[in-house]
Scaffold this active site. Structure first.
Site, PDB file in Angstrom:
ATOM      1  N   THR A  16       0.807  -1.221   0.000  1.00 32.31           N
ATOM      2  CA  THR A  16       0.000   0.000   0.000  1.00 32.31           C
ATOM      3  C   THR A  16       0.844   1.277   0.000  1.00 32.31           C
ATOM      4  OG1 THR A  16      -0.166   0.115   2.416  1.00 32.31           O
ATOM      5  CG2 THR A  16      -1.839  -1.196   1.280  1.00 32.31           C
ATOM      6  N   ASP A  17       0.169   2.365  -0.328  1.00 32.62           N
ATOM      7  CA  ASP A  17       0.811   3.677  -0.259  1.00 32.62           C
ATOM      8  C   ASP A  17       0.499   4.293   1.102  1.00 32.62           C
ATOM      9  OD1 ASP A  17      -1.827   4.610  -0.376  1.00 32.62           O
ATOM     10  OD2 ASP A  17      -1.647   5.341  -2.432  1.00 32.62           O
ATOM     11  N   ALA A  18       0.847   5.534   1.297  1.00 36.04           N
ATOM     12  CA  ALA A  18       0.642   6.203   2.579  1.00 36.04           C
ATOM     13  C   ALA A  18      -0.836   6.311   2.957  1.00 36.04           C
ATOM     14  CB  ALA A  18       1.274   7.592   2.538  1.00 36.04           C
ATOM     15  N   ILE A  21      -4.023   2.390   0.433  1.00 35.12           N
ATOM     16  CA  ILE A  21      -4.575   1.698  -0.739  1.00 35.12           C
ATOM     17  C   ILE A  21      -3.428   1.069  -1.530  1.00 35.12           C
ATOM     18  CG2 ILE A  21      -6.620   3.172  -0.847  1.00 35.12           C
ATOM     19  CD1 ILE A  21      -5.382   4.583  -3.250  1.00 35.12           C
TER      20      ILE A  21
END
Length: 130
Positions: A16-18, A21
């Site tokens: 995931t990203d920050a 997601i």
């Protein structure tokens, strides 16, 4: 064997990203793993192919992202053969959460001579799919 294959994937923090997601490129990694596992169902793997002088590479890819996957989601990656040519194979791949489509891609794989990096015919095991 049917030309369809599915594989479960769990979304981990590293995917995931920050914002929590799935980072867009990780869908492609999920699809790559599914194609590799599909090969295993045929009794093949990337190392065996390389040992025989065959390398499979992505030749062309078109991807559409519909909805995001999130941390801890349980996903299903499907892999279906759309077309088989002498040296190329086209897959339709999807990533779903339950029955909801999140990402779909058309992935064209080329079969190459690993030493010359030139197109070569599929190994016999894969020719039967055409």
């Amino acid at each position: 064997m049917s030309n369809g294959f599915t594989m479960p994937v769990r979304v981990y923090m590293e995917d995931t990203d920050a914002g929590g997601i799935v980072y867009y490129v990780n869908y492609l990694k999920f699809m790559e793993r599914a194609r590799s596992e599909w090969l295993r169902t045929l009794g093949l793997n990337q190392q065996t192919l390389l040992d025989d002088g065959t390398q499979l590479v992505v030749y062309r890819l078109a991807c559409h992202y519909s909805k995001p996957a999130r941390l801890d989601d349980s996903l299903i990656v499907s892999t279906n053969i759309e077309n088989v040519g002498r040296c190329r194979m086209t897959f339709l791949q999807q990533v779903q959460r339950d029955e909801e489509l999140l990402c779909a891609a058309t992935v064209e794989i080329a079969c190459l001579c690993a030493h010359k990096m030139r197109p070569k015919a599929w190994p016999k095991t894969l020719q039967v799919l055409g």
